[in-house]
Design a protein around this motif. Structure first.
Motif, PDB file in Angstrom:
ATOM      1  N   GLU A  52      43.103  -0.135  40.823  1.00 56.49           N
ATOM      2  CA  GLU A  52      43.003   0.276  42.226  1.00 56.49           C
ATOM      3  C   GLU A  52      43.779   1.576  42.409  1.00 56.49           C
ATOM      4  N   ARG A  53      43.257   2.428  43.290  1.00 54.78           N
ATOM      5  CA  ARG A  53      44.034   3.606  43.695  1.00 54.78           C
ATOM      6  C   ARG A  53      43.587   4.019  45.096  1.00 54.78           C
ATOM      7  N   GLY A  54      44.555   4.344  45.930  1.00 53.95           N
ATOM      8  CA  GLY A  54      44.232   4.800  47.290  1.00 53.95           C
ATOM      9  C   GLY A  54      43.496   3.744  48.101  1.00 53.95           C
ATOM     10  N   ILE A  62      41.228   1.720  47.120  1.00 54.08           N
ATOM     11  CA  ILE A  62      39.879   1.428  46.610  1.00 54.08           C
ATOM     12  C   ILE A  62      40.012   0.720  45.252  1.00 54.08           C
ATOM     13  N   GLU A 109      43.420  11.861  39.143  1.00 53.89           N
ATOM     14  CA  GLU A 109      43.396  10.845  40.203  1.00 53.89           C
ATOM     15  C   GLU A 109      44.793  10.572  40.750  1.00 53.89           C
ATOM     16  N   GLY A 160      45.755  11.078  44.520  1.00 55.61           N
ATOM     17  CA  GLY A 160      46.092   9.839  45.225  1.00 55.61           C
ATOM     18  C   GLY A 160      44.887   8.978  45.540  1.00 55.61           C
ATOM     19  N   LYS A 161      43.784   9.228  44.822  1.00 55.58           N
ATOM     20  CA  LYS A 161      42.572   8.426  45.062  1.00 55.58           C
ATOM     21  C   LYS A 161      41.679   8.463  43.828  1.00 55.58           C
TER      22      LYS A 161
END
Length: 476
Positions: A52-54, A56, A93, A97-98
């Motif tokens: 997961e990141r940001g 999502i 990424e 931050g996403k």
């Protein structure tokens, strides 16, 4: 207004799906027992550590960013270090931050043109290959990443002196301990995929390669070394290329189970890398091979973790969410085939329990091994709801299974056999255990002949290590 609290159906293992915390070299406390005097070397493990990141979530367990655990055993005790592989995609990424890229089980987030601009990132999350001067983090859709053996600092992608543009290097190499040669392959997807086969010297440098066209684009994850042969079982899974090309589907969802195709067999001569035979047999799917060897009559014996269909891919997609509901059982199965004709002469199930991540001691790769190690499920487990929660050893001579039951809510990684440096007849088995009861991770060392007894040593780790895929033991 009366609100009903919805009870979470997530199982205990889901506690090790969260994004992992790195740690720098740390002396590991001994929780119980002692480190065997002859256990000297380093355990390396690789697996998806960030899903997961940001805000999502990634689409499939295979999409997670790879992180490497190294546990080094010396006369002074054991030290551990845990670091993400600093791939260019990971760094981009992290800076944004996403999530920016697509992967095996997800299309790139954002507008449709991202599907072509950022189709896939090298996740470097599947396995490791320890070479004399570097550690390789492996992922089958691209090139390996080279890391420092001690600090796990990422040096960058490595072409091993032979991986030109478009050539991939799978996560499932086979190393012959006697000759030092390393065999591997990579699939180049086109309308009809190319199977590239590589032979490296003991430093990892590619010294020989060959290429063969396959029918369509199959999913080929592993192969086997058996005496003088390399053997590929190509399962009846094919990529539907069009939805992938136009960006409306990811790789995972574009893979189709087509049992009418059967399992195709390719036997390669390890010296010349030329085709010895091609054959076909009944349909099944396997991610992993346990081992291969030649019997006294010159027949090739191949042991696999066999699934009856491709439901395993759906199950592995669900793992990333922390909640599974698709049963996918694999059994340890032995295939006999005639290498000169590619004809299968018999297929037998060795035992009825679940088998994944099967392997044999390093010195036995490509030749008969009395013992096969594997991950399995404790008896009574609902396999649609859980991840593997036991390890076992199958004795090919007596056809008996010895299981290590680690207790409720404990999840051991793939078992890695390690030969004792002082006594070659003595073996150890190493596994990284996520203990959901206390929400922490430990390294457990078993006597390989007493898997059903208490571990001889347990070491504490500074942070939770998410469920991982493959590892290796690098003797001192």
């Amino acid at each position: 207004m009366h609100t009903v609290e919805r009870k979470s159906t997530k199982k205990a293992w889901a506690g090790a799906i969260a994004s992992a915390k790195e740690f720098s070299p740390t002396q590991l406390p001994i929780i119980s027992g002692k480190i065997p005097d002859g256990l000297r070397g380093t355990l390396y493990r690789n697996g998806p550590a960030r899903l997961e990141r940001g805000g999502i979530c990634m689409g499939h367990w295979f999409d997670g960013d790879g992180a490497i655990l190294a546990v080094n055993f010396t006369d002074a005790g054991a030290t551990g270090v845990y670091r993400y592989v600093q791939t260019s995609g990971y760094q981009e990424e992290a800076a944004a931050g996403k999530l920016l890229y697509g992967n095996y089980g997800m299309t790139a987030p954002g507008p449709i043109w991202n599907q072509w601009q950022k189709p896939i990132k090298n996740a470097a999350n599947t396995s490791v290959l320890a070479l004399p001067d570097k550690l390789l983090a492996l992922w089958e859709g691209g090139k390996p990443h080279a890391l420092d053996l001690q600090t796990l600092e990422t040096w960058g992608e490595d072409d091993l002196g032979g991986l030109s543009k478009g050539l991939n290097y799978s996560a499932h190499y086979k190393r012959d301990k006697q000759t030092g040669e390393i065999f591997n392959f990579g699939i180049s997807p086109r309308q009809n995929a190319t199977l590239n086969i590589y032979k490296s010297d003991s430093t990892g440098r590619i010294i020989q390669q060959a290429a063969y066209q396959l029918d369509g684009v199959p999913l080929v994850h592993d192969f086997v070394l058996a005496g003088q042969y390399l053997v590929f079982f190509i399962p009846p899974v094919r990529l539907n290329v069009l939805p992938l090309l136009i960006g409306i589907n990811n790789y995972s969802d574009s893979l189709e189970w087509q049992p009418r195709l059967g399992t195709q067999i390719l036997v390669i001569d390890r010296e010349t890398l030329s085709v010895v035979s091609r054959g076909e047999t009944e349909p099944w799917f396997q991610w992993h091979f346990a081992n291969g060897y030649l019997d006294a009559n010159g027949s090739v014996i191949v042991d696999i973790a066999r699934y009856e269909d491709f439901q395993t891919n759906q199950y592995l997609k669900e793992v990333a969410t922390g909640e599974t509901h698709t049963p996918a059982k694999s059994t340890l199965t032995r295939v006999h085939l005639h290498p000169q004709t590619g004809k299968v002469t018999s297929i037998q199930q060795l035992f009825n329990g679940h088998c994944e991540f099967p392997n044999v001691p390093q010195q036995n790769v490509g030749q008969a091994s009395r013992y096969t190690y594997m991950s399995t499920f404790r008896s009574g487990t609902d396999i649609s709801q859980e991840v593997v929660n036991a390890i076992a050893r199958f004795d090919n001579k007596t056809e008996t299974l010895t299981e290590a039951d680690l207790g409720e809510n404990r999840y051991p990684s793939e078992p890695i056999p390690a030969q004792d440096t002082q006594n070659p007849a003595q073996g150890w088995v190493l596994t990284v255990v996520y203990d959901a009861n206390s929400h922490n991770s430990e390294v457990w060392v078993f006597d390989s002949d007493r898997l059903d007894a208490e571990p001889v040593c347990k070491l504490g780790l500074p942070s939770v290590i998410p469920h991982s895929f493959h590892g290796t033991w690098n003797p001192a």
